[in-house]
Design an enzyme around this catalytic site. Structure first.
Site, short mmCIF file in Angstrom:
data_model
loop_
_atom_site.label_atom_id
_atom_site.label_comp_id
_atom_site.label_asym_id
_atom_site.label_seq_id
_atom_site.Cartn_x
_atom_site.Cartn_y
_atom_site.Cartn_z
N HIS A 229 0.86 -1.18 0.00
CA HIS A 229 0.00 0.00 0.00
C HIS A 229 0.89 1.22 0.00
O HIS A 229 1.95 1.22 0.62
CB HIS A 229 -0.88 -0.02 1.26
CG HIS A 229 -2.00 0.94 1.20
ND1 HIS A 229 -1.83 2.28 1.46
CD2 HIS A 229 -3.31 0.78 0.89
CE1 HIS A 229 -2.99 2.89 1.32
NE2 HIS A 229 -3.90 2.01 0.97
N ASP B 1 -7.83 -5.13 0.24
CA ASP B 1 -8.42 -5.87 -0.88
C ASP B 1 -8.16 -7.37 -0.81
O ASP B 1 -8.78 -8.13 -1.55
CB ASP B 1 -7.84 -5.36 -2.21
CG ASP B 1 -8.10 -3.88 -2.40
OD1 ASP B 1 -9.27 -3.48 -2.25
OD2 ASP B 1 -7.15 -3.13 -2.70
C1 MLT Z 1 -8.26 3.15 -0.19
O1 MLT Z 1 -8.87 2.67 0.76
O2 MLT Z 1 -8.67 4.14 -0.81
C2 MLT Z 1 -7.06 2.43 -0.68
O3 MLT Z 1 -6.44 1.72 0.34
C3 MLT Z 1 -6.12 3.27 -1.48
C4 MLT Z 1 -5.41 4.39 -0.77
O4 MLT Z 1 -5.67 4.73 0.37
O5 MLT Z 1 -4.52 4.97 -1.42
#
Ligand code: MLT
Length: 433
Positions: free
Chosen positions: A310, A367
């Protein structure tokens, strides 16, 4: 509410001249150098591809510490909210900055129930889409079209943002369920006042005239949890898209529609779908994990492990941990055997014990396990990102609202470092060769 406070200055030396740049501190101690006057005072811009180092705004909605794996909405730990609240309570919290009292929650739910229907004329909008149309593209078109049927605050003085927010939160699940029904050629199922938010959605998705849907409390509960865990995540790509469109004066519906399109990308919300395809591929390859691990390590191979890593977490994504436990619990309770869950767990263990991935901070993210739960609920893979959008909606609206209330908001208009040709004399057609 805490506002960022001044915490001294940072010195910047450019062309032998020293500039003092204010340093601001957030309520959790995080620090940022305020460069809002940099161009005016120095003539320099900054280059920050993908905004890896830039805070695009101040915000009091979500706090995230990527090193420690902390995520809070309005100061409340995500773990507490996921364990104790419904999605509707959390939506209220995001929009209003406080958890609702019993009466406030009742009123909020009443509004959601009142707005659940879709204008009958809009139902024909689904007709021209081919059965294989992408549910995210349908969702963005339908949300964008809402503005024509439910004019917003600016056109209708009796309508305020809270009302529009409720309309949107309520109608998006009707749109999502209707598009699923249409894609299957099944009769649409209308929302019911006696069902709560998640139960209503599941009933609209799965009830059939020949086989009424039996709503299990465990299923309703796990869906609440998943939506809560997706409800906001500070200035991610889709939220930034929502703010960007909103910053031009774009309507809330247009801004959310932009957010849906940003979320649909495989590097953002579309990753939950990619995880299931990857796990299915591993399964079809007789669980040959090493083949995929080696591909992921090969820098000449475009393959990436979906659901790991992430941009902002250097440790476990706190949402991923909760979802993994919820996934285990639900599959056990419902006595569902999904080989993909075992594959996911084995893959996780291999990755977490491999120094190549450990060095790169590759931990499972939100995810990685969510798709396995959605599969168990009967939600098709191509609708996983729609589920993410349903969860993210209150966050998007809260961010849009915060942006409009912030007197420092400016239209999003980044600069660039031009690297093209310098001025060239014009070449007439007959001399081009
Ligand atoms: C989100 O929840 O939007 C994703 O983990 C992506 C992010 O935070 O960049």
């Amino acid at each position: 509410m805490h506002t960022s406070k001044d915490n001294g200055t940072a010195q910047l030396i450019l062309d032998g001249k020293t500039y003092e740049l204010p340093v601001l501190t957030g309520s959790e101690g995080e620090r940022t150098i305020d460069i809002r006057n940099l161009l005016n005072t120095t003539g320099y811009t900054v280059l920050d591809n993908g905004f890896k180092n830039s805070a695009s705004c101040t915000s009091s909605i979500t706090y995230l510490d990527g090193d420690k794996g902390i995520l809070r909405y309005r100061g409340y730990a995500i773990e507490d909210l996921a364990a104790n609240c419904t999605f509707v309570e959390v939506a209220y919290l995001l929009l209003h900055n406080e958890l609702p009292t019993a009466q406030e929650l009742l009123d909020f739910r009443k509004l959601l129930a009142e707005f659940a229907l879709l204008h009958e004329d809009m139902i024909h909008f689904f007709d021209p889409f081919p059965a294989a149309a992408s549910p995210m593209s349908i969702l963005s078109v339908m949300v964008n079209s809402l503005v024509n049927f439910y004019p917003e605050m600016s056109d209708n003085p009796r309508e305020n943002l809270d009302t529009t927010a409720c309309r949107l939160i309520s109608k998006i699940r009707t749109i999502a369920a209707f598009s699923y029904k249409m894609s299957r050629g099944e009769p649409t199922v209308y929302p019911r006042h006696d069902l709560a938010y998640c139960g209503n959605f599941l009933n609209m998705m799965f009830d059939l005239p020949v086989r009424p849907y039996t709503l299990l409390p465990e299923v309703e509960q796990v869906l609440n949890k998943l939506l809560i865990l997706h409800a906001d995540h500070e200035q991610n790509c889709s939220t930034s898209a929502v703010r960007l469109v909103g910053s031009s004066g774009g309507s809330l519906y247009a801004s959310i529609s932009a957010g849906i399109n940003a979320l649909a990308g495989p590097l953002h919300g579309g990753a939950n779908e990619a995880v299931i395809h990857m796990l299915e591929d591993i399964h079809a390859d007789n669980n040959d994990y090493m083949k995929y691990i080696n591909k992921a390590k090969d820098k000449h191979d475009p393959f990436r492990l979906s659901g790991f890593g992430h941009r902002v977490y250097r440790t476990y994504d706190p949402r991923g941990t909760i979802i993994r436990d919820a996934c285990d619990e639900m599959l056990n309770t419902l006595e569902i055997q999904d080989p993909l869950l075992d594959i996911a767990k084995n893959l996780e263990e291999i990755v977490l014990n491999d120094s190549h991935f450990v060095k790169r901070n590759l931990y499972p993210n939100v995810d990685f396990y969510s798709g396995i739960i959605y599969r168990a609920l009967g939600i098709p893979t191509n609708m996983f990102t729609v589920m993410f959008a349903l969860g993210r909606l209150p966050g998007w609206i809260a961010q849009w609202k915060e942006m409009h209330e912030d007197r420092n908001t400016k239209i999003y208009r980044p600069r660039q470092l031009y690297t093209g040709s310098t001025h060239r004399p014009f070449v007439p057609m007959e001399e081009r060769g």
